[in-house]
Design an enzyme around this catalytic site. Structure first.
Site, PDB file in Angstrom:
ATOM      1  N   SER A   1       0.839  -1.198   0.000  1.00 52.32           N
ATOM      2  CA  SER A   1       0.000   0.000   0.000  1.00 52.32           C
ATOM      3  C   SER A   1       0.875   1.249   0.000  1.00 52.32           C
ATOM      4  CB  SER A   1      -0.895  -0.013   1.239  1.00 52.32           C
ATOM      5  OG  SER A   1      -1.677   1.149   1.272  1.00 52.32           O
TER       6      SER A   1
ATOM      7  N   CYS B   1     -13.561   1.676  19.566  1.00 51.01           N
ATOM      8  CA  CYS B   1     -14.867   2.011  20.114  1.00 51.01           C
ATOM      9  C   CYS B   1     -15.889   1.955  18.985  1.00 51.01           C
ATOM     10  CB  CYS B   1     -14.821   3.395  20.734  1.00 51.01           C
ATOM     11  SG  CYS B   1     -16.276   3.752  21.694  1.00 51.01           S
TER      12      CYS B   1
END
Ligand code: PLP
Length: 387
Positions: free
Chosen positions: A199, A322
């Site tokens: 990448s 989260c």
């Protein structure tokens, strides 16, 4: 010194100034379609050739074996699905319990489609046992897909041993080298692997450009159909970003032997280990990327630490994510045997080529202060673990 102390280079890197300069002409006057036959197109096509040669040089392969893609994620999906297309009767995939979500999500999807997935375990250092890999491969195995370097801990899998096993077992091997590329020497041809994913944005090129090494030794099946990239990846190439990727690869290759990044990482890690009690280093001490330090600080919540560190200008990552209001500990740290508490107490610091010693010194001051503050606030009180 900049106001931001950027210690999150495994998440992404800033575009290096030389890389930016190299890509700008291809956004301005060099706007031709590389498939066009007139000069503007031929110039763009030649720019792709140059970038391909540079990426191939860093990967240690032939230019013709590099396919440009939109991302590491696309490369991973293409490699695994191409391997599966070789023999539709083979419906078993071997991977590990600590892979990047690009591999995890694809394998989970394939499991729903009836594929059997073996998730190889890792030990407390984050390393896998080559013997377990050998035992996991059966006649039904279509592909083995493993990380070269772990994005959370930096732990390096023993790719030489892994490729020796897959060659012996005549099984297709894909390696996710997104984090390893440009940080450690890579010699794809010598390894004798079938697919390797890369990448751009981890090596100071922009986001949204990647590459896939696809060996010419086996039949390749594209994910995106079209005429570009010799029919191996459809879609008009992102010339400016690919040129940038090539430039970034060239710079990375020239700086491979430079020990500065490791020195800065060690300076930060050693300082934190020496000054803060109750720290656990996650990942093998030596067999890991030179830039990555993953530490659990007993008695803190890493999500809260990120906010306090951000207030002090320090950017790093947490060993938890989260989602929908609840905090999930990292699957990588859990696979290494950490408790939920210690996984949720982990921070990843990833140093980069543009990190300065002054920034490390500022981080060395900021992090202990944040950890102390969080521990004062924590009902658990002071740590019991010895550093
Ligand atoms: N694999 C690893 C190990 C990574 O760290 C990442 C990015 O975080 C990827 C794959 C996905 O790469 P990209 O962001 O280019 O899709």
């Amino acid at each position: 010194m900049s106001s931001v102390i950027y210690l999150d280079n495994n998440a992404t890197t800033q575009v290096a100034p030389e890389v930016f300069e190299a890509m700008v002409p291809w956004l301005r006057e060099g706007y031709g379609n590389p498939s066009s036959v007139y000069r503007l197109g031929r110039q763009a096509s030649a720019a792709l050739d140059g970038a391909r040669a540079r990426v191939a040089a860093l990967a240690g392969c032939q230019e013709g074996e590099i396919i440009f893609t939109s991302s590491g994620t696309e490369s991973i999906n293409t490699a695994i699905l191409s391997a599966l297309a070789l023999d539709p009767d083979k419906r078993h995939i071997v991977t590990s319990a600590v892979e990047h979500s690009a591999t995890v999500k694809l394998c989970e999807h394939l499991a729903q489609r009836g594929y059997e997935i073996t998730w190889l375990p890792v030990d407390s250092d984050g390393l896998l046992d080559p013997a377990e890999l050998e035992n996991a491969i059966t006649e039904e195995t279509a592909v083995v897909s493993l990380l070269w370097a772990n994005n959370e801990t930096g732990v390096l899998f023993p790719v030489e041993e892994i490729s020796a096993i897959t060659r012996r077992k005549k099984t297709v091997l894909h390696l996710d080298a997104v984090q390893a590329f440009g940080k450690v020497a890579i010699d794809v041809e010598r390894l004798g692997v079938e697919f390797v994913s890369f990448s751009g944005h981890k090596i100071y090129a922009p986001k949204g450009v990647g590459a896939l090494y696809a060996s010419r030794r086996i039949r390749y099946t594209p994910l995106l159909r079209g005429s570009q990239e010799e029919g191996r990846r459809g879609g008009t190439q992102n010339v400016a970003s690919i040129v940038a990727f090539g430039k970034a690869a060239e710079i990375a290759r020239a700086s491979l032997g430079d020990a500065t990044v490791k020195e800065l990482r060690d300076r930060l890690e050693n300082h934190l280990l020496a000054t803060i009690p109750g720290i656990l280093r996650n990942g093998h001490a030596d067999q890991r990327l030179p830039n990555t330090s993953n530490l659990s600080f007993e008695g803190i919540e890493s999500e809260a630490a990120l906010i306090l560190l951000d207030e002090r200008g320090v950017c790093c990552s947490a060993g938890s994510a989260c989602t929908s209001g609840s905090v999930h500990p990292s699957h990588v740290l859990k696979a290494m045997g950490l408790s939920n508490e210690m996984a949720r107490a982990s921070l990843r610091f990833s140093v980069g080529r543009l990190t300065t010693a002054a920034e490390i010194d500022a981080a060395c001051a900021a992090i202990p202060a944040v950890v102390s503050r969080l521990r004062e606030m924590s009902p658990a009180g002071s740590p019991v673990l010895t550093a």
